[in-house]
Design an enzyme around this catalytic site. Sequence first.
Site, PDB file in Angstrom:
ATOM      1  N   ASP A 157     -14.642  -4.327   2.982  1.00  0.00           N
ATOM      2  CA  ASP A 157     -14.348  -3.119   3.755  1.00  0.00           C
ATOM      3  C   ASP A 157     -13.555  -2.099   2.954  1.00  0.00           C
ATOM      4  O   ASP A 157     -13.364  -2.234   1.749  1.00  0.00           O
ATOM      5  CB  ASP A 157     -13.776  -3.412   5.140  1.00  0.00           C
ATOM      6  N   LYS A 179     -14.969   0.740   8.169  1.00  0.00           N
ATOM      7  CA  LYS A 179     -15.117   1.838   9.113  1.00  0.00           C
ATOM      8  C   LYS A 179     -14.733   3.122   8.409  1.00  0.00           C
ATOM      9  O   LYS A 179     -13.619   3.276   7.957  1.00  0.00           O
ATOM     10  CB  LYS A 179     -14.210   1.607  10.327  1.00  0.00           C
ATOM     11  N   MET A 294      -0.031   1.208   8.104  1.00  0.00           N
ATOM     12  CA  MET A 294      -0.785   2.092   9.007  1.00  0.00           C
ATOM     13  C   MET A 294       0.154   3.019   9.780  1.00  0.00           C
ATOM     14  O   MET A 294      -0.049   3.277  10.960  1.00  0.00           O
ATOM     15  CB  MET A 294      -1.611   1.254  10.004  1.00  0.00           C
TER      16      MET A 294
HETATM   17  N1  SAH Z   1      -4.250  -6.678   4.738  1.00  0.00           N
HETATM   18  C1  SAH Z   1      -3.643  -5.536   4.138  1.00  0.00           C
HETATM   19  C2  SAH Z   1      -3.180  -4.532   5.168  1.00  0.00           C
HETATM   20  C3  SAH Z   1      -4.300  -3.910   5.969  1.00  0.00           C
HETATM   21  S1  SAH Z   1      -3.705  -2.714   7.103  1.00  0.00           S
HETATM   22  C4  SAH Z   1      -2.493  -5.973   3.243  1.00  0.00           C
HETATM   23  O1  SAH Z   1      -2.071  -7.126   3.309  1.00  0.00           O
HETATM   24  O2  SAH Z   1      -1.999  -5.145   2.458  1.00  0.00           O
HETATM   25  C5  SAH Z   1      -3.998  -1.246   6.212  1.00  0.00           C
HETATM   26  C6  SAH Z   1      -2.709  -0.606   5.775  1.00  0.00           C
HETATM   27  O3  SAH Z   1      -2.163  -1.296   4.673  1.00  0.00           O
HETATM   28  C7  SAH Z   1      -2.861   0.819   5.307  1.00  0.00           C
HETATM   29  O4  SAH Z   1      -2.912   1.724   6.379  1.00  0.00           O
HETATM   30  C8  SAH Z   1      -1.610   0.991   4.484  1.00  0.00           C
HETATM   31  O5  SAH Z   1      -0.491   1.187   5.299  1.00  0.00           O
HETATM   32  C9  SAH Z   1      -1.463  -0.371   3.834  1.00  0.00           C
HETATM   33  N2  SAH Z   1      -2.086  -0.412   2.506  1.00  0.00           N
HETATM   34  C10 SAH Z   1      -2.984  -1.290   2.072  1.00  0.00           C
HETATM   35  N3  SAH Z   1      -3.316  -1.049   0.775  1.00  0.00           N
HETATM   36  C11 SAH Z   1      -2.578   0.014   0.396  1.00  0.00           C
HETATM   37  C12 SAH Z   1      -2.456   0.734  -0.816  1.00  0.00           C
HETATM   38  N4  SAH Z   1      -3.147   0.415  -1.908  1.00  0.00           N
HETATM   39  N5  SAH Z   1      -1.603   1.789  -0.841  1.00  0.00           N
HETATM   40  C13 SAH Z   1      -0.885   2.125   0.231  1.00  0.00           C
HETATM   41  N6  SAH Z   1      -0.963   1.467   1.399  1.00  0.00           N
HETATM   42  C14 SAH Z   1      -1.786   0.419   1.491  1.00  0.00           C
END
Ligand code: SAH
Length: 378
Positions: A157, A179, A294
């Site tokens: 995704d 999405k 998020m």
């Molecule tokens: N499973 C993921 C989180 C998914 S929720 C994890 O463990 O990191 C999605 C959110 O994660 C985004 O809206 C943002 O807040 C954060 N996120 C994930 N990757 C990111 C990145 N490379 N840079 C900044 N924020 C990130």
Amino acid sequence: MALPYTHHYKLLFSALSLKKSGSLHLQPICCVQCNSNVSSSPFTEKHSLQRYQRDQWVYNNSNNNQQLISLDGDDQAASCSVPSDSDSIRLNDIASQLPELRKLLEVLKHKRESCSGHVPNNGPGNVFLVGTGPGDPDLLTLKAVKVIQKADLLLYDRLVSNDVLDLVGPDVRLLYVGKTAGYHSRTQEEIHELLLSFAEAGANVVRLKGGDPLVFGRGGEEMDFLQQQGIQVKVIPGITAASGISAELGIPLTHRGVAISVRFLTGHSRKGGTDPLFVAENAADPDSTLVVYMGLSTLPSLAQKLIHHGLPPDTPAAAVERGTTPQQRTVFAELKDLADKIKTAELVSPTLIIIGKVVALSPFWPQSSKQASCLVEN
Ligand code: SAH
């Protein structure tokens, strides 16, 4: 302290007023930006079509449904073309892959039947729920790399970076299920069904997730569903955005005498509005670090509530867009100013927000008035 990507940074300091009084009491407003082209996304959201082309899954424009067909084997002779109208490509993006997927499923089943004489165990295949970290492919685990190189089908995704997908084996079928506005996207139920059908056909199916699959990744739901259907899911953890990004900025998420705990929260409102859950009251602890996933749209309201519930308005904070990728951009500010600074910098998703005294321990947080109003280029 040597940090990766340091050479990308341009440090832009403004309006710094610093008081050092034994405790951490800093008032910097700092914007760290990288020099790369910020308009190109490192994530897969904008590249799904190219991925299908890598896979030689192309669109057949000969009927209205613009079915997707493969150039493999007997289909090589078929006349295939990519429609020039990018809107129609989008409209048919994922939905049109289903015929191809069905075909792949049949091939797998056939392979399995013809091998079953030699293979005593004809049970389901493997489903791997794999975390890819926040974007930098070097942050993948060795386990993840091994699994993505020999999968039959790989579902990915939005937050899986293109650099990570470049490591996927050449024979692996890729399916984008993220999405993205303007694209068809699979519902969670459809993703469940896809995982199940392929697992039942004995395939090695990999479900790739950005960061860690079990941190705000809905990985638990997919695991639950498959386990109820008798399919064992193997989870390969990934570096969650909080860990990858704090490391990149040199922010210790906990630090003796500064932060005794760290809390990951989602900025998503349960009701879909701008009310950031009901966590502010419990989360407003000056001795803890808060990491908000998020959280872009609800930050103004969350910041206000945290301050209302006792977090000092000058608590150091950082917002990091596209962390650990060459397009990383960071805004440092005190909590009370963070939402405005983010707006000015026009940060977009994915952005991670870190709030707490530990942010001031970053080497990128302005340490002295000497750095005020200066522009540092490497
Ligand atoms: N499973 C993921 C989180 C998914 S929720 C994890 O463990 O990191 C999605 C959110 O994660 C985004 O809206 C943002 O807040 C954060 N996120 C994930 N990757 C990111 C990145 N490379 N840079 C900044 N924020 C990130």
